[in-house]
Enzyme design. Structure first.
Site, short mmCIF file in Angstrom:
data_model
loop_
_atom_site.label_atom_id
_atom_site.label_comp_id
_atom_site.label_asym_id
_atom_site.label_seq_id
_atom_site.Cartn_x
_atom_site.Cartn_y
_atom_site.Cartn_z
N LYS A 36 6.70 18.09 13.90
CA LYS A 36 7.67 17.72 12.86
C LYS A 36 6.96 17.29 11.58
O LYS A 36 5.77 16.94 11.61
CB LYS A 36 8.58 16.60 13.39
CG LYS A 36 7.86 15.35 13.82
CD LYS A 36 8.73 14.48 14.74
CE LYS A 36 7.99 13.21 15.14
NZ LYS A 36 8.63 12.51 16.25
N TYR A 260 -2.98 -0.23 -14.45
CA TYR A 260 -1.77 -1.02 -14.76
C TYR A 260 -1.95 -2.46 -14.30
O TYR A 260 -2.43 -2.70 -13.19
CB TYR A 260 -0.55 -0.44 -14.05
CG TYR A 260 -0.06 0.85 -14.66
CD1 TYR A 260 0.46 0.89 -15.95
CD2 TYR A 260 -0.12 2.03 -13.92
CE1 TYR A 260 0.90 2.09 -16.49
CE2 TYR A 260 0.34 3.23 -14.46
CZ TYR A 260 0.84 3.25 -15.75
OH TYR A 260 1.29 4.41 -16.28
N MET A 308 0.43 6.98 -10.38
CA MET A 308 1.19 8.05 -9.70
C MET A 308 0.32 9.26 -9.40
O MET A 308 0.46 9.89 -8.36
CB MET A 308 2.38 8.46 -10.56
CG MET A 308 3.39 9.30 -9.82
SD MET A 308 4.75 9.85 -10.84
CE MET A 308 5.55 8.32 -11.27
C1 LIG Z 1 7.66 12.12 17.27
C2 LIG Z 1 8.00 12.19 18.69
C3 LIG Z 1 7.01 12.32 19.69
C4 LIG Z 1 5.53 12.28 19.39
O1 LIG Z 1 5.05 10.96 19.37
P1 LIG Z 1 3.50 10.65 19.17
O2 LIG Z 1 3.42 9.17 19.26
O3 LIG Z 1 3.13 11.16 17.81
O4 LIG Z 1 2.77 11.35 20.24
C5 LIG Z 1 7.43 12.51 20.99
N1 LIG Z 1 8.74 12.50 21.31
C6 LIG Z 1 9.72 12.33 20.39
C7 LIG Z 1 11.14 12.31 20.82
C8 LIG Z 1 9.39 12.14 19.06
O5 LIG Z 1 10.35 11.95 18.15
#
Ligand SMILES: *Cc1c(COP(=O)(O)O)cnc(C)c1O
Length: 368
Positions: A36, A260, A308
């Site tokens: 993801k 800044y 930025m």
């Molecule tokens: C993001 C996620 C993982 C992965 O978790 P890690 O700690 O990065 O290994 C596994 N299961 C679900 C449902 C997640 O949302």
């Protein structure tokens, strides 16, 4: 995208991490990388070819990420962790047509998937997500049996798996996690052919009894330990180095200040380098006056506030630091002061957030 910001992603580091994880799980356990948010900011474009042949599926958050994997030509198992009920009908239909495994955690989600299956006249595959204590997405344990029954009554929706997610598997004390595991076990139907899965990286490393049929490997795939408690458990290799070049170098006399708010004062005549990265690129502003970058293996402290799109570093002690010199903003060396975990600690966050934020403006290239 800013071509002058480069994330060099090491294929061999990813292969090493996968091999290490495979050596920890039983041969029948499937390895499903969690990709993801563009592979936690590491770049799907570069990682897909490395991963596709080595893994048993992919887990993504959104329907769009799932469909993008099919467009790349991936024909295997894809699990979509979130529900599609606010997506366009066309997207919902496409998930069924493209045999993406969707998550069911409520009767609403089930109705959405069923409607899509009816429209396209094809069966939908689903995994049931159970909330065993995380208090986030998932059907409560007490309602799981009913939802399983509701799915099994539908001819066009096939229940192929069941899963849960741990809230504290990365802590040393496993009491809560073991309780979640017990809750989960209590609702896994006997018999049948369901794919059962629960383990995130922390549980992969630290809780073998939670491996079941498949692991969902996120952060450890990319080479970072899920928490401080688990740092020494595995010899993971961080797979990303982020670099840029110095775009300017100037002399500032003793007593000058930078950035800044003029929060940094130079206590000697100094040479100052300008690095073209800032919080707009995902380099956290609260690393101001805290982090270092490395030039030719030497530390250059970040002086003054991160802006930025640029920041200033003190290169007085690094004569090689001239315009064009390579600046290692994030090191893939697990002992370097500018490694991801260290920056996460300084910024008051976790490695996940550091890499996700950095992913967006940067050019990803595959190395070795
Ligand atoms: C993001 C996620 C993982 C992965 O978790 P890690 O700690 O990065 O290994 C596994 N299961 C679900 C449902 C997640 O949302």
């Amino acid at each position: 995208m800013k071509n002058y910001l480069t994330a060099s992603i090491s294929a061999s580091a990813v292969r090493h991490n996968i091999a290490l994880v495979r050596s920890r799980i039983a041969p029948h356990v499937k390895l499903c990388p969690v990709v993801k948010d563009d592979c936690y900011g590491h770049g799907m474009d570069v990682l897909y070819p490395v991963l596709a042949g080595l893994v048993d599926g992919f887990a993504v958050a959104s329907p769009h990420e799932a469909l993008a994997l099919r467009r790349r030509g991936y024909k295997g198992f894809i699990l979509c962790l979130l529900s599609a009920y606010f997506d366009e009908l066309e997207v919902q239909d496409e998930l069924v047509r493209q045999t993406i495994t969707q998550t069911v955690m409520s009767t609403t989600a089930l109705a959405t998937i069923r409607a899509a299956a009816e429209r396209v006249e094809a069966p939908a595959q689903v995994h049931l997500k159970v909330d065993t204590g995380m208090g986030r997405l998932g059907v409560p344990v007490g309602q799981a049996a009913n939802l399983i029954e509701a799915i099994q009554e539908l001819a066009d929706v096939e229940l192929t798996g069941i899963y849960t997610h741990f809230a504290t598997a990365d802590e040393t004390d496993k009491t809560t996690t073991l309780h979640q595991l017990e809750q989960f076990r209590s609702i896994i139907p006997n018999g049948g052919n369901l794919m059962v899965h629960a383990a995130n990286s922390a549980a992969v490393i630290d809780l073998p009894e939670a491996h079941f049929d498949m692991i969902r490997l996120g952060i450890a795939l990319y080479g970072y330990p899920p928490s401080k408690e688990l740092i020494h458990e595995m010899d993971l290799k961080p797979c990303m180095e982020v670099s840029a070049q110095l775009i300017a170098v100037k002399h500032l006399p003793k007593g000058s200040r930078s950035g800044y708010g003029l929060t940094h004062e130079y206590t000697r005549d100094s040479r100052v380098g300008i690095v073209p990265i800032g919080y707009g690129d995902g380099y956290f502003r609260n690393l101001s006056n805290q982090a270092v970058v490395r030039i030719n293996g030497k530390n250059a402290p970040v002086c003054g506030r991160v802006s930025m799109d640029q920041m200033t570093v003190d290169v007085t002690d690094i004569p090689e630091a001239k315009v064009g010199a390579k600046v290692e903003i994030i090191s893939s060396d697990p002992a370097a002061p500018n490694r991801v975990e260290n920056l996460a600690r300084l910024a008051g966050t976790i490695p996940y957030e550091i890499t996700c934020h950095l992913g967006h403006n940067i050019r990803h290239v595959l190395v070795d």
